[in-house]
Design a protein around this motif. Structure first.
Motif, PDB file in Angstrom:
ATOM      1  N   VAL A   1      10.502   0.541 -13.166  1.00  0.00           N
ATOM      2  CA  VAL A   1       9.121   0.288 -13.587  1.00  0.00           C
ATOM      3  C   VAL A   1       8.240   1.452 -13.134  1.00  0.00           C
ATOM      4  CG1 VAL A   1       8.428  -1.048 -11.546  1.00  0.00           C
ATOM      5  CG2 VAL A   1       7.323  -1.485 -13.692  1.00  0.00           C
ATOM      6  N   ASP A   2       7.288   1.806 -13.994  1.00  0.00           N
ATOM      7  CA  ASP A   2       6.345   2.870 -13.676  1.00  0.00           C
ATOM      8  C   ASP A   2       4.970   2.208 -13.587  1.00  0.00           C
ATOM      9  OD1 ASP A   2       4.219   4.797 -14.505  1.00  0.00           O
ATOM     10  OD2 ASP A   2       5.891   6.189 -14.396  1.00  0.00           O
ATOM     11  N   THR A   3       4.348   2.256 -12.430  1.00  0.00           N
ATOM     12  CA  THR A   3       3.111   1.473 -12.252  1.00  0.00           C
ATOM     13  C   THR A   3       1.963   2.001 -13.131  1.00  0.00           C
ATOM     14  OG1 THR A   3       2.511   2.733 -10.268  1.00  0.00           O
ATOM     15  CG2 THR A   3       3.716   0.680  -9.942  1.00  0.00           C
ATOM     16  N   ASP A   4       1.946   3.320 -13.406  1.00  0.00           N
ATOM     17  CA  ASP A   4       0.908   3.836 -14.315  1.00  0.00           C
ATOM     18  C   ASP A   4       1.063   3.206 -15.700  1.00  0.00           C
ATOM     19  OD1 ASP A   4      -0.506   5.454 -12.597  1.00  0.00           O
ATOM     20  OD2 ASP A   4       0.597   7.283 -13.091  1.00  0.00           O
ATOM     21  N   GLN A   5       2.323   3.069 -16.132  1.00  0.00           N
ATOM     22  CA  GLN A   5       2.556   2.457 -17.449  1.00  0.00           C
ATOM     23  C   GLN A   5       2.151   0.982 -17.436  1.00  0.00           C
ATOM     24  OE1 GLN A   5       6.633   3.399 -18.494  1.00  0.00           O
ATOM     25  NE2 GLN A   5       6.134   5.572 -18.711  1.00  0.00           N
ATOM     26  N   LEU A   6       2.412   0.310 -16.306  1.00  0.00           N
ATOM     27  CA  LEU A   6       1.997  -1.095 -16.187  1.00  0.00           C
ATOM     28  C   LEU A   6       0.487  -1.226 -16.309  1.00  0.00           C
ATOM     29  CD1 LEU A   6       3.832  -2.859 -13.203  1.00  0.00           C
ATOM     30  CD2 LEU A   6       4.003  -3.338 -15.646  1.00  0.00           C
ATOM     31  N   ILE A   7      -0.222  -0.346 -15.598  1.00  0.00           N
ATOM     32  CA  ILE A   7      -1.693  -0.390 -15.628  1.00  0.00           C
ATOM     33  C   ILE A   7      -2.182  -0.135 -17.063  1.00  0.00           C
ATOM     34  CG2 ILE A   7      -3.825   0.666 -14.735  1.00  0.00           C
ATOM     35  CD1 ILE A   7      -2.085   1.531 -12.245  1.00  0.00           C
ATOM     36  N   GLU A   8      -1.552   0.810 -17.730  1.00  0.00           N
ATOM     37  CA  GLU A   8      -1.952   1.115 -19.112  1.00  0.00           C
ATOM     38  C   GLU A   8      -1.705  -0.086 -20.031  1.00  0.00           C
ATOM     39  OE1 GLU A   8       0.141   4.762 -20.079  1.00  0.00           O
ATOM     40  OE2 GLU A   8      -1.592   5.970 -19.473  1.00  0.00           O
TER      41      GLU A   8
ATOM     42  N   ARG B   1      -4.743  -3.735  -7.823  1.00  0.00           N
ATOM     43  CA  ARG B   1      -4.377  -5.079  -8.296  1.00  0.00           C
ATOM     44  C   ARG B   1      -2.922  -5.088  -8.771  1.00  0.00           C
ATOM     45  NH1 ARG B   1      -7.977  -6.252 -12.775  1.00  0.00           N
ATOM     46  NH2 ARG B   1      -9.561  -5.329 -11.451  1.00  0.00           N
ATOM     47  N   THR B   2      -2.562  -4.062  -9.522  1.00  0.00           N
ATOM     48  CA  THR B   2      -1.186  -3.977 -10.048  1.00  0.00           C
ATOM     49  C   THR B   2      -0.174  -3.913  -8.908  1.00  0.00           C
ATOM     50  OG1 THR B   2      -1.950  -2.879 -12.037  1.00  0.00           O
ATOM     51  CG2 THR B   2       0.362  -2.549 -11.469  1.00  0.00           C
ATOM     52  N   ILE B   3      -0.483  -3.114  -7.896  1.00  0.00           N
ATOM     53  CA  ILE B   3       0.441  -2.977  -6.757  1.00  0.00           C
ATOM     54  C   ILE B   3       0.515  -4.294  -5.974  1.00  0.00           C
ATOM     55  CG2 ILE B   3       0.865  -1.750  -4.576  1.00  0.00           C
ATOM     56  CD1 ILE B   3       1.323  -0.027  -7.115  1.00  0.00           C
ATOM     57  N   ALA B   4      -0.634  -4.943  -5.797  1.00  0.00           N
ATOM     58  CA  ALA B   4      -0.667  -6.201  -5.031  1.00  0.00           C
ATOM     59  C   ALA B   4       0.179  -7.275  -5.718  1.00  0.00           C
ATOM     60  CB  ALA B   4      -2.104  -6.678  -4.876  1.00  0.00           C
ATOM     61  N   GLU B   5       0.204  -7.238  -7.050  1.00  0.00           N
ATOM     62  CA  GLU B   5       0.913  -8.278  -7.807  1.00  0.00           C
ATOM     63  C   GLU B   5       2.372  -7.919  -8.087  1.00  0.00           C
ATOM     64  OE1 GLU B   5      -1.579  -8.661 -11.237  1.00  0.00           O
ATOM     65  OE2 GLU B   5      -3.132  -9.744 -10.127  1.00  0.00           O
ATOM     66  N   LEU B   6       2.750  -6.726  -7.739  1.00  0.00           N
ATOM     67  CA  LEU B   6       4.099  -6.254  -8.054  1.00  0.00           C
ATOM     68  C   LEU B   6       5.148  -6.994  -7.204  1.00  0.00           C
ATOM     69  CD1 LEU B   6       5.137  -3.961  -9.896  1.00  0.00           C
ATOM     70  CD2 LEU B   6       5.094  -2.458  -7.908  1.00  0.00           C
ATOM     71  N   ALA B   7       6.052  -7.687  -7.864  1.00  0.00           N
ATOM     72  CA  ALA B   7       7.092  -8.422  -7.137  1.00  0.00           C
ATOM     73  C   ALA B   7       8.312  -8.565  -8.035  1.00  0.00           C
ATOM     74  CB  ALA B   7       6.564  -9.776  -6.706  1.00  0.00           C
TER      75      ALA B   7
ATOM     76  N   ASP C   1      -3.781   5.074  -0.725  1.00  0.00           N
ATOM     77  CA  ASP C   1      -4.576   3.892  -0.379  1.00  0.00           C
ATOM     78  C   ASP C   1      -3.828   3.016   0.638  1.00  0.00           C
ATOM     79  OD1 ASP C   1      -6.828   1.857  -1.391  1.00  0.00           O
ATOM     80  OD2 ASP C   1      -4.927   0.764  -1.182  1.00  0.00           O
ATOM     81  N   GLU C   2      -4.514   2.616   1.692  1.00  0.00           N
ATOM     82  CA  GLU C   2      -3.824   1.920   2.773  1.00  0.00           C
ATOM     83  C   GLU C   2      -3.223   0.574   2.357  1.00  0.00           C
ATOM     84  OE1 GLU C   2      -6.014   1.381   6.421  1.00  0.00           O
ATOM     85  OE2 GLU C   2      -4.262   0.326   7.255  1.00  0.00           O
ATOM     86  N   ALA C   3      -3.973  -0.200   1.571  1.00  0.00           N
ATOM     87  CA  ALA C   3      -3.460  -1.514   1.139  1.00  0.00           C
ATOM     88  C   ALA C   3      -2.225  -1.324   0.252  1.00  0.00           C
ATOM     89  CB  ALA C   3      -4.543  -2.278   0.387  1.00  0.00           C
ATOM     90  N   ASN C   4      -2.278  -0.328  -0.623  1.00  0.00           N
ATOM     91  CA  ASN C   4      -1.116  -0.044  -1.473  1.00  0.00           C
ATOM     92  C   ASN C   4       0.083   0.357  -0.620  1.00  0.00           C
ATOM     93  OD1 ASN C   4      -2.652  -0.466  -3.729  1.00  0.00           O
ATOM     94  ND2 ASN C   4      -2.979   1.707  -4.176  1.00  0.00           N
ATOM     95  N   ARG C   5      -0.209   1.180   0.382  1.00  0.00           N
ATOM     96  CA  ARG C   5       0.869   1.674   1.248  1.00  0.00           C
ATOM     97  C   ARG C   5       1.572   0.507   1.940  1.00  0.00           C
ATOM     98  NH1 ARG C   5      -2.194   6.002   3.303  1.00  0.00           N
ATOM     99  NH2 ARG C   5      -2.618   4.877   5.217  1.00  0.00           N
ATOM    100  N   ARG C   6       0.773  -0.434   2.430  1.00  0.00           N
ATOM    101  CA  ARG C   6       1.340  -1.586   3.132  1.00  0.00           C
ATOM    102  C   ARG C   6       2.231  -2.389   2.180  1.00  0.00           C
ATOM    103  NH1 ARG C   6      -3.056  -4.643   4.417  1.00  0.00           N
ATOM    104  NH2 ARG C   6      -4.244  -2.814   4.952  1.00  0.00           N
ATOM    105  N   ARG C   7       1.697  -2.631   0.995  1.00  0.00           N
ATOM    106  CA  ARG C   7       2.430  -3.438   0.000  1.00  0.00           C
ATOM    107  C   ARG C   7       3.729  -2.730  -0.425  1.00  0.00           C
ATOM    108  NH1 ARG C   7       4.200  -7.892  -1.416  1.00  0.00           N
ATOM    109  NH2 ARG C   7       4.904  -7.990  -3.556  1.00  0.00           N
ATOM    110  N   LEU C   8       3.629  -1.434  -0.679  1.00  0.00           N
ATOM    111  CA  LEU C   8       4.806  -0.697  -1.161  1.00  0.00           C
ATOM    112  C   LEU C   8       5.880  -0.613  -0.080  1.00  0.00           C
ATOM    113  CD1 LEU C   8       2.939   2.075  -3.204  1.00  0.00           C
ATOM    114  CD2 LEU C   8       4.356   0.209  -4.133  1.00  0.00           C
ATOM    115  N   LYS C   9       5.440  -0.442   1.160  1.00  0.00           N
ATOM    116  CA  LYS C   9       6.416  -0.398   2.260  1.00  0.00           C
ATOM    117  C   LYS C   9       7.106  -1.748   2.406  1.00  0.00           C
ATOM    118  CE  LYS C   9       5.748   3.457   5.055  1.00  0.00           C
ATOM    119  NZ  LYS C   9       6.419   3.920   6.242  1.00  0.00           N
ATOM    120  N   HIS C  10       6.354  -2.799   2.146  1.00  0.00           N
ATOM    121  CA  HIS C  10       6.907  -4.142   2.218  1.00  0.00           C
ATOM    122  C   HIS C  10       7.960  -4.346   1.118  1.00  0.00           C
ATOM    123  CE1 HIS C  10       7.023  -8.479   2.800  1.00  0.00           C
ATOM    124  NE2 HIS C  10       6.883  -8.613   1.494  1.00  0.00           N
ATOM    125  N   LEU C  11       7.747  -3.696  -0.022  1.00  0.00           N
ATOM    126  CA  LEU C  11       8.666  -3.886  -1.160  1.00  0.00           C
ATOM    127  C   LEU C  11      10.014  -3.179  -0.964  1.00  0.00           C
ATOM    128  CD1 LEU C  11       6.231  -3.610  -4.201  1.00  0.00           C
ATOM    129  CD2 LEU C  11       7.552  -5.626  -3.532  1.00  0.00           C
TER     130      LEU C  11
END
Ligand code: S3P
Length: 178
Positions: free
Chosen positions: A30-37, A62-68, A84-94
């Motif tokens: 998955v490419d998150t830029d494509q998801l956002i588009e 929002r896209t990163i927060a919902e990514l699962a 972005d710090e919130a994105n970083r936390r979420r992505l590291k969690h993934l």
């Protein structure tokens, strides 16, 4: 379940290498830029132009927060996502976060041949040099840094594959014949 997240400056090859890596691992891609588009019904360039960068960042968050992803997935992100710090936390969690590293000269060369990147408009050399320096500390927070200068997409994907193998123990194994 551990996913593989690709970060790094724009035009380092996150999407191309990510696709190849996913095939090799037998993971989804998955490419998150494509998801956002897709979610926005417009291109990123149109978003920057019509809604502004702040709104794009909001949608990106929002896209990163919902990514699962339900299955093991290689996730290619945009060049600014991991800053972005919130994105970083979420992505590291993934999962395991891999930063692809290429020289600024190569990046400038690539963006000069593609005008779809809003942040590379105008005096691209000056703007991107500043951004590159500004973002370095954030990229340094990835789990693995992979130097891809001079490598083909295949070679870069192989290098990433080798470096992340220890992080993926317990996940699905390499796809047969890839
Ligand atoms: C951006 C990089 C782009 C895209 C947007 C913003 C950035 O993605 O997310 O134009 O801030 O560096 P790529 O890294 O795929 O070019």
């Amino acid at each position: 379940m551990k996913h593989v997240v690709l970060t790094g400056f724009m035009a380092v090859g996150k999407t191309a290498v990510g696709r190849r890596l996913a095939k090799r691992l037998g993971y989804d891609f998955v490419d998150t830029d494509q998801l956002i588009e897709q979610q926005s019904g417009m291109t990123i360039a149109q978003m920057f132009e019509g809604l502004g960068e702040a709104e794009f960042r909001e949608r990106e968050r929002r896209t990163i927060a919902e990514l699962a992803p339900a299955k093991p997935t290689v996730i290619a992100t945009g060049g600014g996502t991991f800053v972005d710090e919130a994105n970083r936390r979420r992505l590291k969690h993934l999962g395991v976060v891999v930063c692809l590293v290429t020289s600024l000269e190569t990046i400038l060369d690539r963006v000069a041949r593609n005008d779809a990147r809003p942040l590379a408009q105008g005096d691209a050399r000056r703007r991107l040099t500043e951004l590159y320096e500004l973002r370095k500390p954030a990229y340094g927070k990835a789990d693995v840094l992979v130097e891809t200068e001079g490598l083909t997409v295949d070679q870069a994907a192989s290098r990433v594959f080798t470096m992340i193998a220890p992080y993926l123990k317990g996940n699905a194994t390499e796809a047969p014949g890839s």
